[in-house]
Design a protein around this motif. Structure first.
Motif, PDB file in Angstrom:
ATOM      1  N   UNK A  78      58.466  20.508  -8.516  1.00 15.85           N
ATOM      2  CA  UNK A  78      58.093  19.919  -7.221  1.00 15.85           C
ATOM      3  C   UNK A  78      56.577  19.780  -7.108  1.00 15.85           C
ATOM      4  N   UNK A  79      55.849  20.768  -7.614  1.00 21.33           N
ATOM      5  CA  UNK A  79      54.381  20.699  -7.592  1.00 21.33           C
ATOM      6  C   UNK A  79      53.918  19.461  -8.373  1.00 21.33           C
ATOM      7  N   UNK A  80      54.477  19.280  -9.566  1.00 19.29           N
ATOM      8  CA  UNK A  80      54.080  18.160 -10.429  1.00 19.29           C
ATOM      9  C   UNK A  80      54.465  16.803  -9.847  1.00 19.29           C
ATOM     10  N   UNK A  93      48.544  27.112 -10.446  1.00 24.12           N
ATOM     11  CA  UNK A  93      47.140  26.678 -10.482  1.00 24.12           C
ATOM     12  C   UNK A  93      46.977  25.155 -10.534  1.00 24.12           C
ATOM     13  N   UNK A  94      47.988  24.464 -11.056  1.00 29.27           N
ATOM     14  CA  UNK A  94      47.925  23.001 -11.133  1.00 29.27           C
ATOM     15  C   UNK A  94      47.960  22.344  -9.753  1.00 29.27           C
ATOM     16  N   UNK A  96      45.060  19.501  -4.634  1.00 29.06           N
ATOM     17  CA  UNK A  96      45.970  18.598  -3.920  1.00 29.06           C
ATOM     18  C   UNK A  96      46.766  19.343  -2.849  1.00 29.06           C
ATOM     19  N   UNK A  97      46.394  20.591  -2.595  1.00 30.74           N
ATOM     20  CA  UNK A  97      47.082  21.403  -1.590  1.00 30.74           C
ATOM     21  C   UNK A  97      46.131  21.672  -0.426  1.00 30.74           C
ATOM     22  N   UNK A 147      50.406  15.144  -2.852  1.00 35.16           N
ATOM     23  CA  UNK A 147      49.774  15.971  -1.821  1.00 35.16           C
ATOM     24  C   UNK A 147      50.759  17.056  -1.415  1.00 35.16           C
ATOM     25  N   UNK A 148      50.239  18.269  -1.244  1.00 38.91           N
ATOM     26  CA  UNK A 148      51.060  19.392  -0.783  1.00 38.91           C
ATOM     27  C   UNK A 148      50.406  19.943   0.480  1.00 38.91           C
ATOM     28  N   UNK A 149      51.197  20.057   1.535  1.00 40.51           N
ATOM     29  CA  UNK A 149      50.693  20.549   2.818  1.00 40.51           C
ATOM     30  C   UNK A 149      51.371  21.870   3.158  1.00 40.51           C
ATOM     31  N   UNK A 150      50.564  22.871   3.485  1.00 42.05           N
ATOM     32  CA  UNK A 150      51.078  24.205   3.802  1.00 42.05           C
ATOM     33  C   UNK A 150      50.719  24.583   5.233  1.00 42.05           C
TER      34      UNK A 150
END
Length: 144
Positions: free
Chosen positions: A74-76, A97-98, A102-103, A80-83
């Motif tokens: 899912x990361x790959x 770490x990848x 983008x987070x 964009x990743x929103x927390x």
């Protein structure tokens, strides 16, 4: 530009599904996929009943949501990743770490606001969290 957004919280039954479905509605017509996952997800669980009810009042249907666990695939797959909280950002980037670069906090554009967890709290807590998520999603619209 970005073609995919992953929204992450802890259990993937309250905050991240709410943000996922709000963002989907706000980004309708754009070629951007939006999904969600949890750092400690309740796999296969529906969205929290109170979260679903509040979303429904605002015209958002979350009936099809099923909780899922965050993983490296899912990361790959997402640009964009929103927390929801700073600790989610720290935890996610230490595990993956990848994901660095983008987070971001969902509340980045509203003064780096953290979105508190309403799980097992009052209707008012859920209403407050919904309003914060809606505001944060609106702020992200111009960047996505």
């Amino acid at each position: 530009m970005f073609d995919s957004v992953l929204v992450v919280c802890a259990g993937n039954i309250c905050r991240s599904p709410t943000a996922e479905y709000i963002l989907k509605a706000k980004l309708e017509g754009k070629n951007i996929t939006v999904s969600s996952a949890g750092l400690t997800a309740l796999e296969g669980k529906s969205a929290d009943a109170t979260a679903k009810q509040i979303a429904q009042v605002h015209g958002i249907n979350m009936d099809s949501h099923q909780g899922r666990q965050l993983n490296s695939q899912l990361i790959a797959q997402n640009s964009v990743i929103l927390v929801m909280e700073q600790r989610h950002l720290t935890d996610l980037c230490s595990r993956y770490p990848e994901a660095r670069g983008k987070t971001f906090l969902l509340g980045k554009w509203i003064n780096d606001t953290e979105i508190p967890d309403p799980y097992r709290q009052s209707q008012e807590a859920f209403d407050h969290v919904y309003a914060l998520i809606d505001s944060a999603c609106s702020a992200w619209q111009k960047y996505l």
